[in-house]
Design an enzyme around this catalytic site. Structure first.
Site, PDB file in Angstrom:
ATOM      1  N   TRP A 255     -28.625 -13.404 -18.763  1.00 47.53           N
ATOM      2  CA  TRP A 255     -29.094 -11.550 -18.479  1.00 47.53           C
ATOM      3  C   TRP A 255     -28.167 -11.330 -19.855  1.00 47.53           C
ATOM      4  O   TRP A 255     -28.586 -10.606 -20.843  1.00 47.53           O
ATOM      5  CB  TRP A 255     -28.186 -11.625 -17.493  1.00 47.53           C
ATOM      6  CG  TRP A 255     -28.203  -9.424 -17.297  1.00 47.53           C
ATOM      7  CD1 TRP A 255     -29.495  -8.775 -16.776  1.00 47.53           C
ATOM      8  CD2 TRP A 255     -27.246  -8.382 -17.962  1.00 47.53           C
ATOM      9  NE1 TRP A 255     -29.411  -7.290 -17.121  1.00 47.53           N
ATOM     10  CE2 TRP A 255     -27.935  -7.238 -18.416  1.00 47.53           C
ATOM     11  CE3 TRP A 255     -26.178  -8.979 -18.927  1.00 47.53           C
ATOM     12  CZ2 TRP A 255     -27.284  -5.878 -18.107  1.00 47.53           C
ATOM     13  CZ3 TRP A 255     -25.457  -7.445 -19.516  1.00 47.53           C
ATOM     14  CH2 TRP A 255     -26.007  -6.268 -18.638  1.00 47.53           C
ATOM     15  N   HIS A 256     -26.690 -12.489 -19.786  1.00 44.48           N
ATOM     16  CA  HIS A 256     -25.864 -11.725 -21.083  1.00 44.48           C
ATOM     17  C   HIS A 256     -26.914 -12.263 -22.448  1.00 44.48           C
ATOM     18  O   HIS A 256     -27.404 -11.144 -23.923  1.00 44.48           O
ATOM     19  CB  HIS A 256     -24.784 -11.710 -21.734  1.00 44.48           C
ATOM     20  CG  HIS A 256     -24.216 -11.635 -20.655  1.00 44.48           C
ATOM     21  ND1 HIS A 256     -23.676 -11.689 -19.299  1.00 44.48           N
ATOM     22  CD2 HIS A 256     -22.978 -10.203 -20.886  1.00 44.48           C
ATOM     23  CE1 HIS A 256     -22.667 -10.601 -18.251  1.00 44.48           C
ATOM     24  NE2 HIS A 256     -22.238  -9.757 -19.906  1.00 44.48           N
ATOM     25  N   GLY A 257     -27.577 -12.971 -22.371  1.00 41.28           N
ATOM     26  CA  GLY A 257     -28.300 -13.725 -24.084  1.00 41.28           C
ATOM     27  C   GLY A 257     -28.783 -15.284 -23.992  1.00 41.28           C
ATOM     28  O   GLY A 257     -28.370 -15.738 -22.794  1.00 41.28           O
TER      29      GLY A 257
END
Lengths: 299, 477
Positions: free
Chosen positions: B327-329
């Site tokens: 989700w962060h990257g």
């Protein structure tokens, strides 16, 4: 009613403290740059002169009160504003000599800070600086924020200057020496600042000198030390600017050109980086300036 | 237009004035919501006008999907799960395209040994806040499917729920069941709510501009060329980054909650002093609470949570942490960060299987706190450094204490000021922890003299010590 009173109290505290802190910091900055103080000599320039001249030693050995108004990354136009700013104080009437730092890159508009105006935020109440910042500052909200909230005017650099002003500390803290191998590599790759002749900067430089000479103040152009490898980088352009400065000095009896560069450029141990002196270099250049001054203006 | 800008101050005053006036001339929340929706779209469009199309798309899918799910309300309806899957997929499409296509393309071509001339997705500019508003929108869809809320027929309210400007860029990720009912209510804003919100906002601004951005100057400089620095310097940079990311993100969350409170909305707390914990489990209950609880509610529990066999439970833990990492990257370094936290979590469970970490003495509490902070800091290195080899090299240099000397960054004076900023921040956090200071919305105490002094001092510290120029770390997600 109580709410309005309390909110008024909040505003009063905020703006009152803001003003008090500003006054405190501004006093330190004025003392650091020698503004609003009667001096007989003014050192005007950017970081090269800042690190080349030991103001306290010069004051002691010459017996003169000296103001050192030097800022990092300021071009000729900004230095003209600095000159106007200095002269706007009534105390500047005592001024007799200006030592103005010059070098071969002085007319190249590239390589100096485009945001140098931020260094002058603390003086925003001065009409000359106000006009200058209003012209340079791209954002109106930025201008008004600094105009209204005084404590926003101080960056780390300026807070440092203020504290040093209060402590009376003008020492050069750039310890270390230039890495010659890396410099040679950068020169070979062409990563160095070029000598240029920007007409606008040249005009501003000349009008700055006129500002002083018109008041009968003697302007001494100091050829600040630059490492020899860089001086030899563009020989033709270097010769051209050297001759231009010599011709300028011959134009008026109130203008001199002192070259301390030629006596220091080959000693690499004196340089923190290719254009800035370390403390040892500063002492050597100060010694040369004092000798030259005593020789030229012996009473 | 970011929170820490004068443009935002002007924008907020317009928002507040509209909400204040509308709250006094009508009991109907519709005009206020329309006003907030219009200004939320203006706020988002100020970053890049084209991104508005994405926001509109996600909002439309969410609204129409909600109505469709409502029509299929009966649990026996065979099309319900399919409809839910389709709506979720459609909602996630922009996020998948903009955020993960490049990573997938690079990974697949790399795995197949292909060497394409250029990754066609490499130049895609990630729309700001897309992960946040997409996940916020999904809470509406999933909660309708689960029967927790009914579909809302008021298109303005649903669109505003997705685009609500305080939460739009970096959360907190609000649940539909919490925020939507607030959009139905009418209320009056006053100076107390404004001041209470402003207090929280100013603390967030202090954390961002005085602490996080100062630390960022140092961290960015050191991490620009980590191999040029000693282990001691890299250790300081790692610790500074831990504090930077907390102050940056929790600062943003405080500002978002403060802005929302000023105009009469209550948002959930997103951080609860996560570095004052003595266990990893506790850390994840206090760090980015809205996202952690999102993953718990919508992924971990549906996957069986801890009511499954041990092997599957371990799988569930990894599933949550690796999903959170992605989700962060889309990068391997984020996956290492997620995997490390999963391992920490499981190792802690192995040591203290059935309860929260029990630590009796203050000394042991302190020791556990330091250990947790060190472990979290170690993981943050992989979060911060994009190149995984560089990250491992930094860890190696720290543990072997390579090189000599310590770098103070751009200047030793700035380093000293950064340390002063850190001390002020710790003092503030301790005051909050011991209730010497409170940002709760209490009309009787909001305009008390201590609060007025606190507000004035914070404001002056921000204007004197604040630095600007850095975007928010979480905007990239």
């Amino acid at each position: 009613m109580k709410t309005i009173l309390r909110l008024s109290l909040l505003l009063l505290i905020v703006f009152g403290l803001d003003l008090a802190i500003d006054r405190l910091l501004l006093h330190g900055i004025h003392h650091y740059y020698g503004l609003n103080e009667p001096s007989e000599m003014l050192l005007l320039g950017h970081s090269q002169l800042m690190l080349a001249a030991d103001k306290e030693r010069m004051e002691n050995e010459l017996g003169l009160k000296i103001s050192k108004y030097t800022q990092e990354g300021v071009d000729m136009t900004t230095r003209k504003v600095m000159a106007q700013h200095y002269l706007s104080f009534p105390s500047s009437d005592s001024l007799r000599y200006v030592l103005y730092g010059v070098d071969q890159f002085m007319f190249n508009p590239k390589g100096l800070s485009a945001k140098a105006y931020k260094l002058f935020y603390p003086f925003l109440d001065n009409r000359i600086i106000d006009r200058y910042i209003r012209t340079e500052c791209s954002s109106r909200s930025d201008y008004w924020a600094h105009k209204l909230i005084r404590t926003t005017r101080y960056s780390d650099l300026l807070l440092n200057a203020s504290i040093r002003g209060w402590l009376g500390n003008w020492s050069n803290l750039k310890y270390g020496t230039e890495d010659i191998e890396e410099l040679q590599l950068n020169i070979a790759e062409g990563n160095m600042r070029q000598i240029a002749f920007d007409s606008l900067l040249m005009a501003d430089f000349l009008s700055t000198i006129d500002l002083f000479t018109a008041k009968g103040i003697r302007v001494i152009l100091i050829r600040t030390p630059v490492i020899d490898l860089l001086n030899d980088y563009q020989p033709d352009a270097y010769k051209q600017i050297s001759e231009w400065l010599e011709q300028l000095a011959e134009r008026s009896p109130l203008i001199d050109l002192w070259d301390i560069n030629s006596q220091m450029e080959h000693d690499h141990t004196l340089f923190f980086d290719p254009i800035h002196l370390n403390p040892e270099g500063q002492q050597r250049s100060t010694e040369l300036l004092v000798e030259r001054f005593k020789h030229s203006f012996a009473q | 237009m970011v929170f820490n800008s004068f443009d935002f101050l002007g924008f907020f005053l317009i928002v507040f004035a509209g909400v204040w006036v509308l709250g006094r001339i009508t009991e109907n929340p519709l005009p206020r919501n329309l006003w907030l929706l219009t200004l939320s779209y203006y706020f988002y469009g100020s970053f890049r006008i084209e991104f508005l199309a994405l926001l509109l798309y996600v909002s439309l899918v969410t609204y129409l999907g909600g109505l469709w799910l409502d029509r299929l309300r009966s649990r026996e309806n065979p099309h319900r799960k399919g409809a839910l899957a389709l709506i979720i997929t459609l909602s996630l499409l922009p996020l998948l395209y903009w955020k993960y296509a490049g990573f997938l393309y690079g990974s697949v071509t790399g795995a197949l040994g292909l060497t394409p001339e250029a990754n066609p997705f490499a130049g895609l500019l990630l729309p700001v806040g897309i992960s946040f508003f997409t996940f916020q929108a999904l809470t509406y869809t999933i909660d309708i499917h689960r029967g927790k809320i009914a579909a809302d027929r008021n298109i303005i309210d649903v669109f505003l729920f997705v685009a609500f400007f305080p939460t739009l860029l970096s959360g907190p990720i609000e649940r539909a069941r919490k925020l939507l009912p607030q959009l139905k209510n009418t209320y009056r804003t006053d100076f107390n709510t404004l001041f209470s919100g402003a207090m929280l906002f100013s603390w967030g601004l202090f954390k961002k501009m005085v602490v996080a951005d100062r630390l960022a100057h140092y961290v960015d400089q050191i991490y620009f060329d980590p191999s040029a620095h000693s282990g001691a310097t890299l250790c300081i940079a790692a610790i500074f980054y831990s504090i930077q990311i907390y102050c940056d993100f929790s600062g943003y969350s405080d500002m978002a909650i403060g802005v929302a409170r000023s105009i009469g909305f209550s948002l959930d707390k997103n951080f609860d002093q996560p570095y004052f914990v003595t266990s990893i489990r506790e850390f994840w209950k206090k760090w980015h609470i809205s996202l952690t609880s999102w993953f718990t509610e919508y992924i971990y529990i549906p996957a069986g949570g801890n009511r499954v066999g041990k092997v599957r439970w371990v799988g569930n833990i990894f599933l949550v942490f690796l999903t959170s990492a992605l989700w962060h990257g889309a990068a391997w370094s984020f996956l290492v960060w997620g995997a490390l936290h999963a391992l920490y979590y499981l190792a802690e469970h192995l040591i203290h299987p059935n309860k929260e970490a029990v630590v009796h003495s203050r000394l042991r509490q302190f020791g556990s706190g330091i250990l947790v902070f060190a472990l979290v800091t170690l993981a943050w290195i992989f979060f911060r450094i994009e190149n995984i080899h560089d990250a491992f090299d930094i860890v190696k240099r720290i543990f072997t204490w390579a090189g000599t000397g310590v770098s103070f960054g751009t200047s030793s004076f700035s380093f000293v000021l950064t340390c002063v900023a850190l001390l002020l921040f710790f003092a503030g956090e301790l005051a909050l922890r011991h209730n010497a200071l409170s940002f709760e919305n209490n009309p009787k105490q909001t305009l008390s003299l201590p609060n007025i002094w606190w507000m004035a001092t914070t404001f002056l510290l921000i204007s004197l010590l604040g630095v600007s120029g850095n975007g928010f770390v979480y905007f990239q997600f």
